[in-house]
Motif scaffolding. Sequence first.
Motif, PDB file in Angstrom:
ATOM      1  N   LYS A 497     -10.197 -13.769  13.446  1.00 41.01           N
ATOM      2  CA  LYS A 497      -9.784 -13.611  12.109  1.00 41.01           C
ATOM      3  C   LYS A 497      -9.260 -12.175  11.784  1.00 41.01           C
ATOM      4  O   LYS A 497     -10.408 -11.458  12.206  1.00 41.01           O
ATOM      5  N   VAL A 498      -8.313 -11.854  11.427  1.00 37.30           N
ATOM      6  CA  VAL A 498      -7.760 -10.540  11.190  1.00 37.30           C
ATOM      7  C   VAL A 498      -7.814 -10.353   9.627  1.00 37.30           C
ATOM      8  O   VAL A 498      -7.372 -11.328   8.673  1.00 37.30           O
ATOM      9  N   ASP A 499      -8.696  -9.225   9.407  1.00 39.02           N
ATOM     10  CA  ASP A 499      -8.580  -8.707   7.988  1.00 39.02           C
ATOM     11  C   ASP A 499      -8.099  -7.377   7.909  1.00 39.02           C
ATOM     12  O   ASP A 499      -8.709  -6.305   8.111  1.00 39.02           O
ATOM     13  N   LEU A 500      -6.827  -6.945   7.877  1.00 40.15           N
ATOM     14  CA  LEU A 500      -6.156  -5.588   8.074  1.00 40.15           C
ATOM     15  C   LEU A 500      -5.544  -5.212   6.642  1.00 40.15           C
ATOM     16  O   LEU A 500      -4.836  -5.669   5.959  1.00 40.15           O
ATOM     17  N   ARG A 501      -6.338  -4.129   6.255  1.00 43.94           N
ATOM     18  CA  ARG A 501      -6.146  -3.399   4.959  1.00 43.94           C
ATOM     19  C   ARG A 501      -4.966  -2.277   5.428  1.00 43.94           C
ATOM     20  O   ARG A 501      -5.382  -1.262   6.111  1.00 43.94           O
ATOM     21  N   ALA A 502      -3.864  -2.414   4.852  1.00 45.30           N
ATOM     22  CA  ALA A 502      -2.763  -1.778   5.386  1.00 45.30           C
ATOM     23  C   ALA A 502      -1.636  -1.173   4.226  1.00 45.30           C
ATOM     24  O   ALA A 502      -1.734  -2.026   3.196  1.00 45.30           O
ATOM     25  N   PRO A 557       5.654   0.222  -1.923  1.00 44.36           N
ATOM     26  CA  PRO A 557       5.391   1.417  -1.162  1.00 44.36           C
ATOM     27  C   PRO A 557       3.999   1.888  -1.524  1.00 44.36           C
ATOM     28  O   PRO A 557       3.896   2.337  -2.568  1.00 44.36           O
ATOM     29  N   GLY A 558       3.351   2.277  -0.576  1.00 47.80           N
ATOM     30  CA  GLY A 558       2.093   3.103  -0.533  1.00 47.80           C
ATOM     31  C   GLY A 558       0.846   2.264  -1.031  1.00 47.80           C
ATOM     32  O   GLY A 558      -0.283   2.900  -1.155  1.00 47.80           O
ATOM     33  N   LYS A 559       1.187   1.029  -1.540  1.00 50.93           N
ATOM     34  CA  LYS A 559       0.136   0.046  -2.043  1.00 50.93           C
ATOM     35  C   LYS A 559      -0.835  -0.526  -0.643  1.00 50.93           C
ATOM     36  O   LYS A 559      -0.067  -0.876  -0.024  1.00 50.93           O
ATOM     37  N   THR A 560      -2.149  -0.406  -1.128  1.00 49.31           N
ATOM     38  CA  THR A 560      -2.930  -1.260   0.312  1.00 49.31           C
ATOM     39  C   THR A 560      -2.991  -2.733  -0.208  1.00 49.31           C
ATOM     40  O   THR A 560      -3.405  -2.884  -1.165  1.00 49.31           O
ATOM     41  N   TYR A 561      -2.603  -3.378   0.823  1.00 54.99           N
ATOM     42  CA  TYR A 561      -2.744  -4.830   0.790  1.00 54.99           C
ATOM     43  C   TYR A 561      -3.607  -5.490   1.943  1.00 54.99           C
ATOM     44  O   TYR A 561      -3.919  -4.508   3.069  1.00 54.99           O
ATOM     45  N   GLY A 562      -4.397  -6.503   1.431  1.00 51.76           N
ATOM     46  CA  GLY A 562      -5.114  -7.265   2.535  1.00 51.76           C
ATOM     47  C   GLY A 562      -4.384  -8.272   3.272  1.00 51.76           C
ATOM     48  O   GLY A 562      -4.341  -9.228   2.403  1.00 51.76           O
ATOM     49  N   PHE A 563      -3.904  -8.118   4.479  1.00 55.41           N
ATOM     50  CA  PHE A 563      -3.134  -9.079   5.227  1.00 55.41           C
ATOM     51  C   PHE A 563      -4.105  -9.854   6.131  1.00 55.41           C
ATOM     52  O   PHE A 563      -4.844  -9.298   6.917  1.00 55.41           O
TER      53      PHE A 563
END
Length: 635
Positions: A497-502, A557-563
Amino acid sequence: MIKLTGIAAGLALTSLASAIAAPLAAAQGQAPTDTMMNEQVKSYDWVRPQADYVRRVVMVPMRDGTKLYTVIVFRKGTTEGPILLSRTPYNADKSTSRNRSQKIEEILPVSDAEFVNDGYIRVYQDVRGLDGSEGDYVMNRPLRGPLNKTKVDHATDAYDTIDWLVKNVKESNGRVGITGSSYLGFTSLMALIDPHPALKAAVPQSPMVDGWMGDDWFHNGAFRTFGFDYDLGQTVKKGGGAVPRGTGDDYTAYLQAGSAMDYAKAYGLTDLPVTRKVLEHPSYDAWWQGQAVDKLLGARKLTVPTMLVVGQWDQEDSYGAPAVYQALKANGTPSDMVSLVIGPWRHSQVNYEARELGALKWEGDTGLQFRTRYMKPFFDCHLKTNAPACETPPVLTYATGENRWEVSPQWPAGDYTPLYLAANAGLSWAKSQAGSDSYVSDPAKPVPMLPRPITMSGDEWKTWLVHDQRFVDGRTDVLSYSTGVLDKPLHIKGAPKVDLRAATSGRDSDFVVKLIDVYPQENTANPAMAGYQLAIGIEIFRGRYVDGFSAPKALEPGKTYGFKWSLPNVDHVFLPGHRIMVQVQSSLFPLYDRNPQSWVPSIMEAKPSDYVKATETIHWGGDAASAVWLPVAKD
């Protein structure tokens, strides 16, 4: 003696030939052949009396009067034979005439030999509207209901077919199993909805289950461009086949075309109803959700024992079988009714010789091993007269790396443990202090899925998922994170499982994550694998769906999301001396269409001016710790 010469001699020879031919023709029950007669005949039965099998072609009536082309094959002398049915869009006639031989093993697919040599009756049927069958063809015809206002679908057609077979094939014991891969896996699953009482077992292989979530047309919202070729080949009677883009680099062809809509218009694909449907439904709306077979089956009680099969490196339908398994287990289906098999295969390789995949070699023919040790015993115990006891494993997987079959009580069979992205391109089992890495994603120069030139067909397409990933490692738009050298094996059994904070500087973005097994740099036992970067799992996520697949939205733009998303299901052992690598990028072209990275309501219809560069920032450590959660098994 009178010697004849010249004309007299010729006449004599002609008279002699006629005198010989006439009795010969009479002996064969034929009139002498007219030298100027029409020499075309209506037909020739290539199944000769000396054949060791019976091959019958019948038109089986459905409840609405439509008749479906059906071929029945069995070895001569068969009695009390179980019926094994496959419902196909790929020509039942060709499926049962692989070679025009008088030996049954030669005319059927190689995967049928074990069955027909043990008294099974093999049946192939064209789905309605294709090849020899009557009626209208609808791609993956939905279940009757909101998306299908008729009274027929693949569930009713399977029911009516089985009903006819058990009443009319006198050589059978009245028990039926169903199987097949890909589209045939889909029709096998559909037969489980309101099944005929004579249907006693099913083995759907790499089934098409949810075309938006993770099978043929989309993966997590990203459109798979090769679907255009399939649409054209599947729905056009004349002039179909692959899209006529030439024999050059597919990367260039798709890049020059622009968006998916621009590509479709350039090649006249918008004339195809199925293509228009896909283009009109870019998000996970009711049209896609209503066709999801895992949801349909999860809402019902399973009454037919089912073995679900998929390949670990299935390049077309990796999603479906595990999704159905999870849906059935979630509704309380017991292990003696549903089991899961994951083999070391590409799409449909289970039905062929499977000793290797690309550069990878296995311990023997894993396809044959599965069919003889597990699949046929599963059908035997449910279909044979005086059947043996069932000993079907709840979960059967092939542990790549150590190359062995394994049985597990459930799936996933590991405990999820986070492997964190870290500083200095590292991976760590512990969360580090906060930091980030960035790269520029340029839609004009998307990251290729394979080294160029790319042709998404043939062996290149079949094995692309196991291709050495060193060809992109080091690109400025690809981030690579790695562990140190492992001092002991690490065994994973499940879907990582991927938890990418980007964050992105654009208004939309795609993210691709690859989980990679890096082989030792020196490998004298197998020099071809020295330093090899083997992708264990590759999957994409379209950023606009961060808050739900049916509700796309522009990113700030610029906001960190948890994908968050999952990689394909695997059973793999990272061996000592190897390293684990995670790669992150924002395109995988031309398999997936390019994200313009600006906001457009439908990426399918993006214009050239919509495609812009974006800076992608991947966060690690602290409160925004990106990780890949590995299902670590306790060996």
